[in-house]
Design a protein around this motif. Structure first.
Motif, mmCIF file in Angstrom:
data_model
loop_
_atom_site.group_PDB
_atom_site.id
_atom_site.type_symbol
_atom_site.label_atom_id
_atom_site.label_comp_id
_atom_site.label_asym_id
_atom_site.label_seq_id
_atom_site.Cartn_x
_atom_site.Cartn_y
_atom_site.Cartn_z
ATOM 1 N N LEU A 182 93.024 -7.374 8.901
ATOM 2 C CA LEU A 182 92.953 -5.916 8.970
ATOM 3 C C LEU A 182 93.432 -5.327 7.645
ATOM 4 O O LEU A 182 94.449 -5.746 7.106
ATOM 5 N N LYS A 183 92.712 -4.344 7.145
ATOM 6 C CA LYS A 183 93.071 -3.719 5.874
ATOM 7 C C LYS A 183 94.345 -2.890 6.020
ATOM 8 O O LYS A 183 94.596 -2.290 7.055
ATOM 9 N N ALA A 184 95.124 -2.845 4.942
ATOM 10 C CA ALA A 184 96.435 -2.191 4.964
ATOM 11 C C ALA A 184 96.349 -0.720 5.337
ATOM 12 O O ALA A 184 97.242 -0.179 5.994
ATOM 13 N N GLU A 185 95.255 -0.051 4.949
ATOM 14 C CA GLU A 185 95.149 1.385 5.224
ATOM 15 C C GLU A 185 94.996 1.705 6.711
ATOM 16 O O GLU A 185 95.113 2.856 7.127
ATOM 17 N N ALA A 186 94.745 0.680 7.530
ATOM 18 C CA ALA A 186 94.604 0.904 8.978
ATOM 19 C C ALA A 186 95.929 0.763 9.724
ATOM 20 O O ALA A 186 95.990 0.995 10.928
ATOM 21 N N THR A 187 97.003 0.426 9.022
ATOM 22 C CA THR A 187 98.277 0.091 9.650
ATOM 23 C C THR A 187 98.812 1.185 10.569
ATOM 24 O O THR A 187 99.390 0.891 11.621
ATOM 25 N N TYR A 188 98.631 2.436 10.184
ATOM 26 C CA TYR A 188 99.223 3.532 10.960
ATOM 27 C C TYR A 188 98.184 4.372 11.703
ATOM 28 O O TYR A 188 98.484 5.477 12.159
ATOM 29 N N LEU A 189 96.981 3.838 11.828
ATOM 30 C CA LEU A 189 95.949 4.506 12.623
ATOM 31 C C LEU A 189 96.195 4.243 14.107
ATOM 32 O O LEU A 189 96.878 3.290 14.484
ATOM 33 N N PHE A 190 95.590 5.075 14.939
ATOM 34 C CA PHE A 190 95.662 4.898 16.386
ATOM 35 C C PHE A 190 94.381 4.233 16.876
ATOM 36 O O PHE A 190 93.338 4.285 16.198
ATOM 37 N N PRO A 191 94.417 3.565 18.038
ATOM 38 C CA PRO A 191 93.229 2.868 18.543
ATOM 39 C C PRO A 191 91.956 3.716 18.560
ATOM 40 O O PRO A 191 90.864 3.201 18.294
ATOM 41 N N SER A 192 92.087 5.016 18.838
ATOM 42 C CA SER A 192 90.907 5.891 18.873
ATOM 43 C C SER A 192 90.257 6.054 17.503
ATOM 44 O O SER A 192 89.106 6.498 17.403
ATOM 45 N N GLU A 193 90.988 5.683 16.453
ATOM 46 C CA GLU A 193 90.481 5.816 15.084
ATOM 47 C C GLU A 193 89.920 4.501 14.545
ATOM 48 O O GLU A 193 89.530 4.432 13.377
ATOM 49 N N LEU A 194 89.886 3.475 15.371
ATOM 50 C CA LEU A 194 89.456 2.145 14.937
ATOM 51 C C LEU A 194 88.060 1.811 15.443
ATOM 52 O O LEU A 194 87.654 2.241 16.524
ATOM 53 N N SER A 195 87.348 1.004 14.673
ATOM 54 C CA SER A 195 86.066 0.456 15.139
ATOM 55 C C SER A 195 86.326 -0.658 16.137
ATOM 56 O O SER A 195 87.465 -1.122 16.293
ATOM 57 N N GLY A 196 85.274 -1.111 16.811
ATOM 58 C CA GLY A 196 85.425 -2.201 17.774
ATOM 59 C C GLY A 196 85.990 -3.463 17.151
ATOM 60 O O GLY A 196 86.882 -4.112 17.711
ATOM 61 N N GLY A 197 85.483 -3.810 15.957
ATOM 62 C CA GLY A 197 85.973 -5.010 15.276
ATOM 63 C C GLY A 197 87.421 -4.890 14.864
ATOM 64 O O GLY A 197 88.193 -5.863 14.937
ATOM 65 N N MET A 198 87.821 -3.699 14.442
ATOM 66 C CA MET A 198 89.215 -3.471 14.042
ATOM 67 C C MET A 198 90.148 -3.587 15.244
ATOM 68 O O MET A 198 91.240 -4.143 15.142
ATOM 69 N N LYS A 199 89.719 -3.060 16.378
ATOM 70 C CA LYS A 199 90.536 -3.167 17.593
ATOM 71 C C LYS A 199 90.762 -4.627 17.968
ATOM 72 O O LYS A 199 91.861 -5.021 18.371
#
Length: 224
Positions: free
Chosen positions: A130-147
Motif C-alpha cells: 500500500l502506498k504511503a499516501e493512503a495511510t490516513y485514508l478511510f475505507p470509503s476512500e479506498l479502491s477494492g484492491g487497496m481495501k
C-alpha cells in the motif's frame, strides 16, 4: 514437512441439509493450499470450521496438533493467536482510518507502546504494497484492491503462522487480482506462512497454490 491442519471425516449439517459428508484433508506447514468447489458446496463453511466460527456435527479437526472439538475457551484463545483471517470483503472498520485498522489487533492483544504499534502497522502496510499516501485514508476512500491490501496488512500485524483467505481476489479486476496473487505467494515464502485459501480463481489455482482440494457433492472429489 509437518502437518498444520488435519480434517478427518467431518460432517456438517444445517438442519436436515448435509453440507459435508465425511470430508478429510491435510494441510502441511508452509503450503499455500486452496479449497475449491461450486457455489454452495461448503468451501467457506469448511474454512469457518477450521477457525472455530462454525460448528460441525461429527469428525475432527486438528490445528497445529490440537483438536478443536470440545476445546476449552482458554485453549481456543491461545490457539487462535497462531492464525489470522482475511475475509472476502476485507471487513475493515469504516470509522477507522487505514493505520488505525491495522493497529487495532496490536492495541487489543498486546501491551506495546503506541509508537511501536504505529511502526509495526506502517511496516505491514508497506509489506502489503500500500502506498504511503493512503495511510490516513478511510475505507470509503479506498479502491477494492487497496481495501484488500489494508485487510492483509491487518491480518499480518500479529505475525500469524497460518493465514486464512476467503476469496481474496473476489471483486478485483484481472490485473489487480494477478498482483494480489503474486503478493500472497511472495509473502507466504518470505514469512514462512501456511496459507489456506478459498478461491474459484483459475489464475490462483495455476500459479499460486501448492496443493488444493475440490469439494463436490458433499465430499472431497480430489486432493493433490
Amino acid at each position: 514437512m509437518s502437518s498444520m491442519i488435519k480434517v478427518r471425516d467431518v460432517v456438517t449439517q444445517f438442519g436436515s441439509k448435509v453440507i459435508h459428508d465425511g470430508v478429510s484433508i491435510d494441510i502441511n506447514e508452509g503450503e499455500v493450499y486452496g479449497i475449491l468447489g461450486g457455489s454452495g458446496s461448503g468451501k467457506s463453511t469448511l474454512m469457518r470450521e477450521m477457525i472455530m466460527l462454525q460448528d460441525f456435527q461429527s469428525g475432527n479437526i486438528e490445528v497445529m496438533g490440537k483438536s478443536i472439538k470440545g476445546i476449552s475457551y482458554t485453549d481456543s484463545m491461545e490457539l487462535k493467536k497462531n492464525w489470522a483471517v482475511l475475509f472476502q470483503f476485507g471487513a475493515l472498520y469504516s470509522s477507522l482510518n487505514v493505520i488505525e485498522n491495522v493497529s487495532l489487533p496490536l492495541i487489543e492483544y498486546t501491551d506495546l507502546p503506541k509508537e511501536v504499534i504505529e511502526q509495526i502497522a506502517l511496516s505491514k502496510l508497506k509489506m502489503s504494497g500500500l502506498k504511503a499516501e493512503a495511510t490516513y485514508l478511510f475505507p470509503s476512500e479506498l479502491s477494492g484492491g487497496m481495501k484488500k491490501r489494508v485487510a492483509l496488512a491487518r491480518a499480518l500485524a500479529m505475525e500469524p503462522k497460518i493465514l486464512f483467505l476467503d476469496e481474496p481476489t473476489s471483486g478485483l479486476d484481472p490485473v489487480s487480482a494477478e498482483n494480489f496473487d503474486r503478493l500472497i505467494r511472495e509473502l507466504a515464502s518470505l514469512l514462512k506462512l501456511t496459507v489456506v485459501m478459498v478461491t474459484h480463481d483459475l489464475h490462483t489455482i495455476e500459479y499460486v497454490l501448492d496443493k488444493f482440494c475440490i469439494i463436490h457433492d458433499k465430499k472431497i472429489l480430489f486432493e493433490g
